[in-house]
Design a protein around this motif. Structure first.
Motif, PDB file in Angstrom:
ATOM      1  N   ILE A 116       0.848  -1.196   0.000  1.00 26.32           N
ATOM      2  CA  ILE A 116       0.000   0.000   0.000  1.00 26.32           C
ATOM      3  C   ILE A 116       0.882   1.244   0.000  1.00 26.32           C
ATOM      4  CG2 ILE A 116      -1.757   1.298   1.281  1.00 26.32           C
ATOM      5  CD1 ILE A 116      -2.716  -1.339   2.451  1.00 26.32           C
ATOM      6  N   ASP A 117       0.463   2.252  -0.780  1.00 23.57           N
ATOM      7  CA  ASP A 117       1.098   3.573  -0.787  1.00 23.57           C
ATOM      8  C   ASP A 117       0.033   4.609  -0.475  1.00 23.57           C
ATOM      9  OD1 ASP A 117       3.785   2.924  -1.497  1.00 23.57           O
ATOM     10  OD2 ASP A 117       3.082   2.522  -3.539  1.00 23.57           O
ATOM     11  N   LEU A 118       0.343   5.523   0.474  1.00 21.37           N
ATOM     12  CA  LEU A 118      -0.560   6.601   0.860  1.00 21.37           C
ATOM     13  C   LEU A 118       0.036   7.942   0.427  1.00 21.37           C
ATOM     14  CD1 LEU A 118      -1.746   5.635   4.459  1.00 21.37           C
ATOM     15  CD2 LEU A 118      -3.071   5.551   2.348  1.00 21.37           C
ATOM     16  N   TYR A 119      -0.859   8.850  -0.059  1.00 18.56           N
ATOM     17  CA  TYR A 119      -0.430  10.177  -0.508  1.00 18.56           C
ATOM     18  C   TYR A 119      -1.371  11.207   0.098  1.00 18.56           C
ATOM     19  CZ  TYR A 119       1.967   7.368  -4.040  1.00 18.56           C
ATOM     20  OH  TYR A 119       2.744   6.429  -4.678  1.00 18.56           O
ATOM     21  N   LEU A 120      -0.811  12.151   0.875  1.00 20.33           N
ATOM     22  CA  LEU A 120      -1.584  13.246   1.459  1.00 20.33           C
ATOM     23  C   LEU A 120      -1.251  14.524   0.690  1.00 20.33           C
ATOM     24  CD1 LEU A 120      -3.431  14.431   3.665  1.00 20.33           C
ATOM     25  CD2 LEU A 120      -1.374  14.736   5.097  1.00 20.33           C
ATOM     26  N   SER A 121      -2.279  15.181   0.169  1.00 21.16           N
ATOM     27  CA  SER A 121      -2.045  16.361  -0.663  1.00 21.16           C
ATOM     28  C   SER A 121      -3.087  17.426  -0.395  1.00 21.16           C
ATOM     29  CB  SER A 121      -2.057  15.985  -2.147  1.00 21.16           C
ATOM     30  OG  SER A 121      -3.306  15.422  -2.512  1.00 21.16           O
ATOM     31  N   GLN A 122      -2.704  18.675  -0.738  1.00 17.36           N
ATOM     32  CA  GLN A 122      -3.616  19.823  -0.705  1.00 17.36           C
ATOM     33  C   GLN A 122      -3.564  20.479  -2.073  1.00 17.36           C
ATOM     34  OE1 GLN A 122      -2.477  23.024   1.896  1.00 17.36           O
ATOM     35  NE2 GLN A 122      -4.129  24.357   1.143  1.00 17.36           N
ATOM     36  N   GLY A 123      -4.630  20.310  -2.843  1.00 19.24           N
ATOM     37  CA  GLY A 123      -4.625  20.796  -4.216  1.00 19.24           C
ATOM     38  C   GLY A 123      -3.559  20.069  -5.024  1.00 19.24           C
TER      39      GLY A 123
END
Length: 715
Positions: free
Chosen positions: A281-288
Motif C-alpha cells: 500500500i502507498d498513501l499520498y496526502l495532498s492539498q490541491g
C-alpha cells in the motif's frame, strides 16, 4: 551486338604493331558510347537494326473498381509496343499501390501482365498503376482506384469472467479473415481503455478493474489504409463481475471548525480494515496540487492555516495498491484574519509632478483575534513608510505600485495599481488646410504636439471664442470652418488648447496666403482704334485685379481653343499683332483665372481691316467709306467694339512704304527675335498699373508681357 560488329576489322590490325592495337582499343572505347546513343530505342540483330517504341500502357480493374468484400479482383496491365525485326523484347512490369511498389516481374512474353486479388479485403483499397520498362524506355499508366467495402464482425474472448477487484484479465479481439495493418480498440463499459496496432487479424489486451460491480467489455477494429480508415461493427458484449476490496483510506483534520488564518492545523491520512501488508500500500496526502506527505499505512502533516480560498482548505488522502486507486477528501473553512488590502489613488487624474496620495487599507478584519492597529502597511516602490496614506508627487512616467498588509505573521498583497500621470498640453500650432480664397469656406487646423488626451481646442476670432472641439483619439483632428471677406481678416484668428482646468496654451495668430479671385478683365487696344493702319503693330492689353499667378488666355473669333495661353505674376498682359493685315480681322477677347478656380472673360474687340478701292468691306451691310478714312463704328453688342482699318493702295504696292506711328518704338519692337515678347523696365502694363487707369493711346510704351503667337489667317 554493335561492338562485336566493330571489333572484327579492328582485330585484323593487331598484326601490324602493338601501338596500332592500343589505338584500336582506344577508338573502340570512344565509339561504343556514341553508337549506343545513336541506336537509342533499338538494337542490331544479325547485322539488321531492331527498333521499338512503347506506344501506350493501360491498367484495368475487373470486374469493377468498386466491389464488396470477398470479390475476386484482377488488375491487368496492357502495353502496346511497336517494333521492327524478330528480336524478343524483355519486359519489366512494376505494380504500384499508393506510390509504393507492390510487385515487380520480368518476362519475355508479349502477353498482358495480370495481378490477381482473390477474395478482396478492405486492406486492398488504394490507387494502383503499372509501369513497363524495355531497355532504356519506360512508360507509366494512369492510376486506377480500387474500393472494397465490408468488414467481418469482430469476436471478443476473455480469460476470466469472475474476478476480484484489481485482478488481471486477458482479452483477445479478432477480425476473422481480415488482412493488413489493423487497430484494435478495447472498451470497459463505454470508455476506450486500450488500443493496439498489429499486422495480423488478432490483438491482446490486459484489463485490471479498479472498481467493483458489473463491467461491460467489448472491442472493435479499424483497418488502416492510406486514404481512409474503415471501422468494423461492435463485437459481442461480455459481462465481468468485480468484487470490491475491503480496504479504504481515512482522512482527519484537527481542529475542524472555527479556524482562522495563522491557527495551527494537523492532518492525518490512514488505511482502514487492511489485511494486506504495508509493503503493498502507498498513501499520498495532498492539498490541491501540493503533495504534503507520502507513506504506507499512516501519514500526518502539521501546518499554519491560510485563507487561500473562500471555500476553505481541501485535503486529499489517496491509497494506491497496484493499479487500484481509492481516495477521500475533506474541506475545512478558514476565516480571514484580515482582508487583502486595496490600493487607491487621489485625485483620480493627476498630472506630472503634481501632489497625489496613495491609500492602502484592509477593509475587514477579525476583531476576536486582532485590532485594526495590529495591521501594518508598506508600499512598493517606497517600502520605508508604514502608514495607510502615502503622499508624494506624481512621477514623470507610468509607474506600477503595490502595497502589503501584515499582522501576526500573515502577509497579503494588493493588486497592482498603475499610475499614469497626464502630460500638460503644449503650445498649439495653427495652420490652414488647403488654400484660403476670399468669400469661400476653408478649414483652420489647431494641434498640440504634446499633451494627454482628451484635449479641448477653441478657435478665437478677435479674442472672441468661435467654436470648441474635443479631441478624444490620436487620429482625430481639430478642424474649424471659417470664411474671410478681406485678406487681412486671416490674422484675426488664433486657437487655444487645454487638457485640464488649471492652465491652457494659446497659439500665435494665423498667417496664411489669401487668394482673391480675378475680376472681369478689361481689354484695351494700343494704338487707338481710330489710328490703326495696315502694317501697324497692334497691342491687345488684358488687365485684371486678383492674386497672382494669373493665367491669361487669348481667343479669336468663335474658336473654342485659345491661340495663346500665358501665366504671369502680374495683373496685366499684352498680346502683339505685328504688321496688321486683313488676315488679322475678327473678334478678340481674353480670359483670366488664378488659384481661386474662377474664370472671367473680358469685353470683345472687333478689328475690321478694309482695302482701299474695294467695292465692299467685310461689313457688307455698311456703305463704303472715303479712301484713307479710318472710323470706329459701335456694335449693337455692347461688349464688342468694332474697328475698321482702311488699306490705301499704291501704284506700286511693292514700293509703298508702311506708315508707322513712332519709328523708334516700332524699331525696338521689330528687332525682337521672331517677334517674341520684349521686357523693358517701363511698358504699357506698368504705365496702366502705376496710373491706375488705361494707358493713353498716344503713349507708346511697348514693354508688357508680350506674346506674338498669331492666330491662323482667316480667309
Amino acid at each position: 551486338m554493335s561492338r562485336l560488329a566493330l571489333r572484327s576489322p579492328l582485330t585484323s590490325r593487331r598484326s601490324s604493331s602493338s601501338f596500332t592495337h592500343r589505338m584500336d582499343l582506344l577508338l573502340l572505347l570512344l565509339v561504343s558510347p556514341l553508337l549506343s546513343s545513336y541506336f537509342h530505342g533499338g538494337s542490331v540483330v544479325n547485322g539488321q537494326q531492331h527498333t521499338f517504341i512503347i506506344r501506350s500502357v493501360n491498367l484495368s480493374v475487373k470486374p469493377s473498381s468498386d466491389v464488396r468484400r470477398d470479390t475476386n479482383v484482377t488488375l491487368r496491365c496492357q502495353a502496346v509496343i511497336s517494333s521492327t525485326g524478330q528480336e524478343v523484347l524483355t519486359r519489366e512490369y512494376t505494380l504500384y499501390k499508393d506510390e509504393s511498389v507492390v510487385y515487380t516481374k520480368k518476362t519475355s512474353s508479349s502477353e498482358d501482365f495480370v495481378f490477381p486479388l482473390p477474395g478482396a479485403r478492405v486492406s486492398n483499397n488504394g490507387r494502383y498503376k503499372c509501369k513497363i520498362k524495355i531497355k532504356n524506355q519506360n512508360m507509366m499508366s494512369d492510376s486506377k482506384k480500387l474500393k472494397v467495402t465490408g468488414l467481418a464482425d469482430p469476436v471478443l474472448t476473455l480469460s476470466k469472467l469472475n474476478v476480484q477487484e484489481g485482478e488481471e484479465v486477458t482479452a483477445w479481439c479478432s477480425a476473422p479473415g481480415e488482412t493488413g495493418s489493423i487497430y484494435f480498440h478495447f472498451y470497459d463499459n463505454s470508455n476506450e481503455s486500450h488500443v493496439e496496432r498489429v499486422n495480423s487479424n488478432q490483438a491482446e489486451a490486459k484489463f485490471s478493474f479498479s472498481s467493483s460491480g458489473s463491467h461491460q467489455v467489448h472491442c472493435s477494429y479499424t483497418v488502416l489504409i492510406t486514404a481512409d480508415s474503415i471501422k468494423s461493427k461492435q463485437s459481442n458484449m461480455v459481462t465481468v463481475t468485480v468484487r470490491e476490496l475491503n480496504v479504504t483510506p481515512d482522512l482527519e483534520v484537527s481542529p475542524h471548525s472555527k479556524i482562522f488564518e495563522g491557527d495551527p492545523l494537523t492532518v492525518w491520512c490512514t488505511v482502514q480494515n487492511s489485511s494486506l501488508g504495508p509493503e503493498n500500500i502507498d498513501l499520498y496526502l495532498s492539498q490541491g496540487s501540493k503533495l504534503l506527505k507520502q507513506g504506507n499505512t499512516s501519514v500526518n502533516h502539521s501546518m499554519v492555516a491560510q485563507a487561500e480560498s473562500p471555500d476553505g482548505l481541501t485535503f486529499e488522502c489517496r491509497m494506491a495498491m497496484g493499479n487500484i486507486m481509492k481516495d477521500v477528501t475533506k474541506t475545512v473553512p478558514v476565516s480571514e484574519l484580515f482582508s487583502a488590502p486595496t490600493l487607491t489613488i487621489s485625485p483620480a487624474e493627476v498630472f506630472q509632478r503634481e501632489p497625489m496620495a496613495l491609500t492602502c487599507r484592509s477593509e475587514t478584519f477579525a476583531p476576536e483575534r486582532i485590532r485594526r492597529e495590529d495591521i501594518t502597511y508598506t508600499i512598493d516602490p517606497q517600502p520605508q513608510q508604514t502608514s495607510e496614506v502615502f503622499k508624494m508627487r506624481a512621477p514623470f512616467i507610468d509607474l506600477n505600485y503595490t502595497c502589503k498588509a501584515q499582522a501576526k505573521g500573515i502577509e497579503k498583497h494588493s493588486r497592482t495599481l498603475m499610475v499614469r500621470p497626464k502630460v500638460d498640453v503644449s503650445v498649439p500650432k495653427i495652420s490652414v488646410d488647403g488654400r484660403v480664397i476670399v468669400k469661400q469656406p476653408f478649414y483652420i487646423h489647431c494641434q498640440s504636439d504634446v499633451g494627454s488626451l482628451p484635449i479641448n481646442y477653441t478657435l478665437y476670432r478677435d479674442y472672441e471664442p468661435v467654436h470648441t472641439i474635443s479631441v478624444q483619439r490620436p487620429d482625430q483632428k481639430a478642424l474649424f470652418s471659417a470664411t474671410v471677406y478681406q485678406p487681412e481678416e486671416i490674422y484675426r484668428y488664433m486657437c487655444e488648447a487645454s487638457n485640464n482646468h488649471k492652465t491652457s496654451q494659446q497659439s500665435r495668430r494665423l498667417g496664411a496666403a489669401v487668394i482673391e479671385p480675378v475680376t472681369i478683365p478689361t481689354l484695351m487696344v494700343v494704338p487707338e482704334l481710330t489710328q490703326l493702319k495696315e502694317g501697324d503693330d497692334v497691342y491687345l492689353i488684358c488687365r485684371v485685379n486678383g492674386t497672382p499667378p494669373i493665367t491669361f488666355k487669348w481667343y479669336h473669333d468663335d474658336k473654342t481653343s485659345p491661340f495663346n495661353t500665358s501665366t504671369t505674376n502680374r495683373n496685366a498682359i499684352d498680346y502683339r499683332v505685328p504688321l496688321l493685315s486683313s488676315e488679322h480681322g475678327g473678334t478678340y477677347y481674353c480670359e483670366a483665372s488664378n488659384h481661386a478656380n474662377k474664370i472671367t472673360k473680358s469685353n470683345k474687340v472687333l478689328i475690321v481691316v478694309k482695302v482701299e478701292g474695294a467695292s465692299d468691306s467685310i461689313w457688307s451691310e455698311r456703305k463704303p467709306e472715303a479712301a484713307n478714312e479710318e472710323s470706329s463704328v459701335a456694335s449693337t453688342d455692347p461688349d464688342v467694339e468694332y474697328t475698321e482699318v482702311v488699306h490705301p493702295r499704291s501704284a506700286d504696292p511693292a514700293k509703298a512704304p508702311l506708315k508707322k506711328g513712332t519709328d523708334t518704338v516700332y524699331s525696338e519692337l521689330q528687332n525682337s527675335p521672331q517677334g517674341a515678347a520684349d521686357h523693358h523696365d517701363i511698358g504699357l502694363v506698368e504705365y496702366a498699373e502705376l496710373n491706375g487707369e488705361h494707358p493713353d493711346v498716344n503713349q507708346y510704351h511697348p514693354h508688357i508681357d508680350h506674346h506674338q503667337d498669331l492666330p491662323e489667317p482667316v480667309e
